[in-house]
Design a protein around this motif. Sequence first.
Motif, PDB file in Angstrom:
ATOM      1  N   ASP A 125       0.825  -1.210   0.000  1.00 42.67           N
ATOM      2  CA  ASP A 125       0.000   0.000   0.000  1.00 42.67           C
ATOM      3  C   ASP A 125       0.858   1.257   0.000  1.00 42.67           C
ATOM      4  O   ASP A 125       1.849   1.342   0.713  1.00 42.67           O
ATOM      5  N   SER A 169      -1.079   4.317  -0.174  1.00 46.48           N
ATOM      6  CA  SER A 169      -2.108   5.343  -0.007  1.00 46.48           C
ATOM      7  C   SER A 169      -1.978   6.140   1.285  1.00 46.48           C
ATOM      8  O   SER A 169      -2.696   7.112   1.485  1.00 46.48           O
ATOM      9  N   LYS A 207       0.373   0.107  -4.904  1.00 49.43           N
ATOM     10  CA  LYS A 207      -0.676   0.999  -5.379  1.00 49.43           C
ATOM     11  C   LYS A 207      -0.920   2.083  -4.345  1.00 49.43           C
ATOM     12  O   LYS A 207      -0.829   1.850  -3.156  1.00 49.43           O
ATOM     13  N   GLY A 208      -1.285   3.246  -4.832  1.00 49.28           N
ATOM     14  CA  GLY A 208      -1.624   4.357  -3.958  1.00 49.28           C
ATOM     15  C   GLY A 208      -3.101   4.662  -3.958  1.00 49.28           C
ATOM     16  O   GLY A 208      -3.521   5.699  -3.492  1.00 49.28           O
ATOM     17  N   GLU A 209      -3.895   3.735  -4.470  1.00 54.04           N
ATOM     18  CA  GLU A 209      -5.343   3.928  -4.535  1.00 54.04           C
ATOM     19  C   GLU A 209      -5.964   3.698  -3.160  1.00 54.04           C
ATOM     20  O   GLU A 209      -5.430   2.942  -2.360  1.00 54.04           O
ATOM     21  N   PRO A 210      -7.119   4.299  -2.897  1.00 53.29           N
ATOM     22  CA  PRO A 210      -7.804   4.060  -1.615  1.00 53.29           C
ATOM     23  C   PRO A 210      -8.119   2.570  -1.431  1.00 53.29           C
ATOM     24  O   PRO A 210      -8.391   1.856  -2.391  1.00 53.29           O
ATOM     25  N   SER A 221     -10.180  -0.677  -0.639  1.00 53.09           N
ATOM     26  CA  SER A 221     -11.572  -1.117  -0.757  1.00 53.09           C
ATOM     27  C   SER A 221     -11.585  -2.640  -0.711  1.00 53.09           C
ATOM     28  O   SER A 221     -10.599  -3.288  -1.074  1.00 53.09           O
ATOM     29  N   ARG A 280     -10.968  -4.167  -4.151  1.00 55.02           N
ATOM     30  CA  ARG A 280      -9.561  -4.162  -4.552  1.00 55.02           C
ATOM     31  C   ARG A 280      -8.768  -5.200  -3.767  1.00 55.02           C
ATOM     32  O   ARG A 280      -7.964  -5.953  -4.327  1.00 55.02           O
ATOM     33  N   GLU A 286     -11.551   2.843   6.230  1.00 57.39           N
ATOM     34  CA  GLU A 286     -10.370   2.054   5.859  1.00 57.39           C
ATOM     35  C   GLU A 286     -10.046   0.999   6.919  1.00 57.39           C
ATOM     36  O   GLU A 286      -9.685  -0.126   6.585  1.00 57.39           O
TER      37      GLU A 286
END
Length: 81
Positions: free
Chosen positions: A7, A9, A38-41, A43, A46, A66
Amino acid sequence: MRRLLWDLSHKEFSISDHYYFSKLQNYLRKWGIEFQEKGEPLSLERLSRYDILVFCYPEKYFSLRERRVVRRFMEKGGKTI
């Protein structure tokens, strides 16, 4: 094959930082562990594609949503480092 998500994010250190993590990358490949960063939120959708979730010195706080997502990921058998 196990899949690992690194992560980014929460402003964590990146696995692609050759100086710190080049040996770790080599071992993951040797052990047949596929990894992405990945730097996506976060979920559940995901995270469902991964077996392991890594946080490396997060500098940004996790929201309540989160934290719930990570807890559910772990309840479903996901591993967190």
